[in-house]
Design a protein around this motif. Sequence first.
Motif, short mmCIF file in Angstrom:
data_model
loop_
_atom_site.label_atom_id
_atom_site.label_comp_id
_atom_site.label_asym_id
_atom_site.label_seq_id
_atom_site.Cartn_x
_atom_site.Cartn_y
_atom_site.Cartn_z
N ASN A 159 12.73 70.83 54.07
CA ASN A 159 11.41 70.21 54.18
C ASN A 159 10.57 70.50 52.94
O ASN A 159 9.79 69.65 52.50
N TYR A 160 10.72 71.70 52.39
CA TYR A 160 10.02 72.05 51.16
C TYR A 160 10.45 71.11 50.02
O TYR A 160 9.61 70.57 49.29
N ALA B 117 11.71 68.17 50.38
CA ALA B 117 11.22 66.83 50.71
C ALA B 117 9.78 66.67 50.26
O ALA B 117 9.39 65.63 49.71
N GLY B 118 8.96 67.70 50.50
CA GLY B 118 7.57 67.65 50.06
C GLY B 118 7.45 67.58 48.55
O GLY B 118 6.62 66.85 48.00
N ILE C 143 2.37 62.48 57.13
CA ILE C 143 3.39 63.12 57.96
C ILE C 143 3.30 62.56 59.37
O ILE C 143 2.20 62.43 59.93
N TYR D 145 7.61 72.82 60.55
CA TYR D 145 8.26 71.71 59.84
C TYR D 145 7.29 71.08 58.83
O TYR D 145 7.61 70.89 57.66
N SER D 146 6.11 70.72 59.32
CA SER D 146 5.12 70.03 58.48
C SER D 146 4.58 70.93 57.38
O SER D 146 4.40 70.49 56.24
N PHE E 185 6.87 71.21 54.38
CA PHE E 185 6.75 70.00 53.56
C PHE E 185 5.48 70.06 52.72
O PHE E 185 5.49 69.76 51.52
N PHE F 56 6.52 61.39 55.44
CA PHE F 56 7.57 62.29 55.92
C PHE F 56 7.62 62.17 57.44
O PHE F 56 6.62 62.37 58.12
N GLN G 188 9.23 63.15 61.22
CA GLN G 188 10.00 64.03 62.10
C GLN G 188 10.50 63.28 63.33
O GLN G 188 11.04 63.90 64.25
#
Length: 273
Positions: free
Chosen positions: A79-80, A82-83, A97, A109-110, A113, A156, A158
């Motif tokens: 996730n990192y 992805a961000g 998000i 999770y958020s 990111f 992003f 989920q």
Amino acid sequence: AEKIIRNWAARGVDVIFAHSDIYLEQVVTVAKQFPKVHFICELQLDPREYASDPETGKYTPDKMPANVVLAGDTPWEGNYLAGYTAALMSKKNKLGILQPFEAPPLNRYSNCFYFGAKAAKPDIEVKVIYIGDYIAPAETRDAVNSLAQQGCDVVFSQMDDNAAILEAKAKGIYLIPMYMDKLEVAPATVLTSVVMDWTTPLLGAIEAVAKKNFAAYRKQWYFRPLTAKDGSIYLGKWGSAVPDSVKKAVADVEKKLKSGALKVELVNEVIIK
């Protein structure tokens, strides 16, 4: 869920995998009744590291049946990345998000990111919309449309279904989904995907059962997380819109995660307003 788990155990299967920590209490109940059956259940946090936590601390190995191990639902590094990718690809400096609902596991999770995005561009704006469920096509499409109207050009998601991808395609913005590689759904819209590959924790436990050394395996891998280092959490195939310069920048960050030079902070609370 407990009835289904018990039915499988009663059939004499060797290994049962419960694909969510919401089933952990049921797994514990059935595991005590069927000591010859082996169980794997997801959990986000290692109970040994959070032994003082009133919830997670209940599941330290000494308090659990000896036939249970945990597979870490830990996509933090993915996730990192992805961000980081989303921030580099954003031209409007605004990201969105889609989160099923507000809860510590999904907040983590958020937040991962968010931290990745801020590492790439400290001034990036990030907005979050709570959908209310993991699969809600109409609400998801409305949320993507809302984020697009607010100027977010990368989202992003989920969510479990593909509604977000299809709506992002219709709105002409980019999207990064979670869980599996979804590039083929819309190659020009999906930048990449956060892929959670459960092969390592599942195969490790299954092989231990087959070789009759489950106790030794459990001692080493009572909690086996998904990590960038062992290749169980990674970014999937790149979309056609991603330039080589972004791929290289993300690869450099991934190397730091794999080496341990970079650690992703875990925060339970909502930090994205």
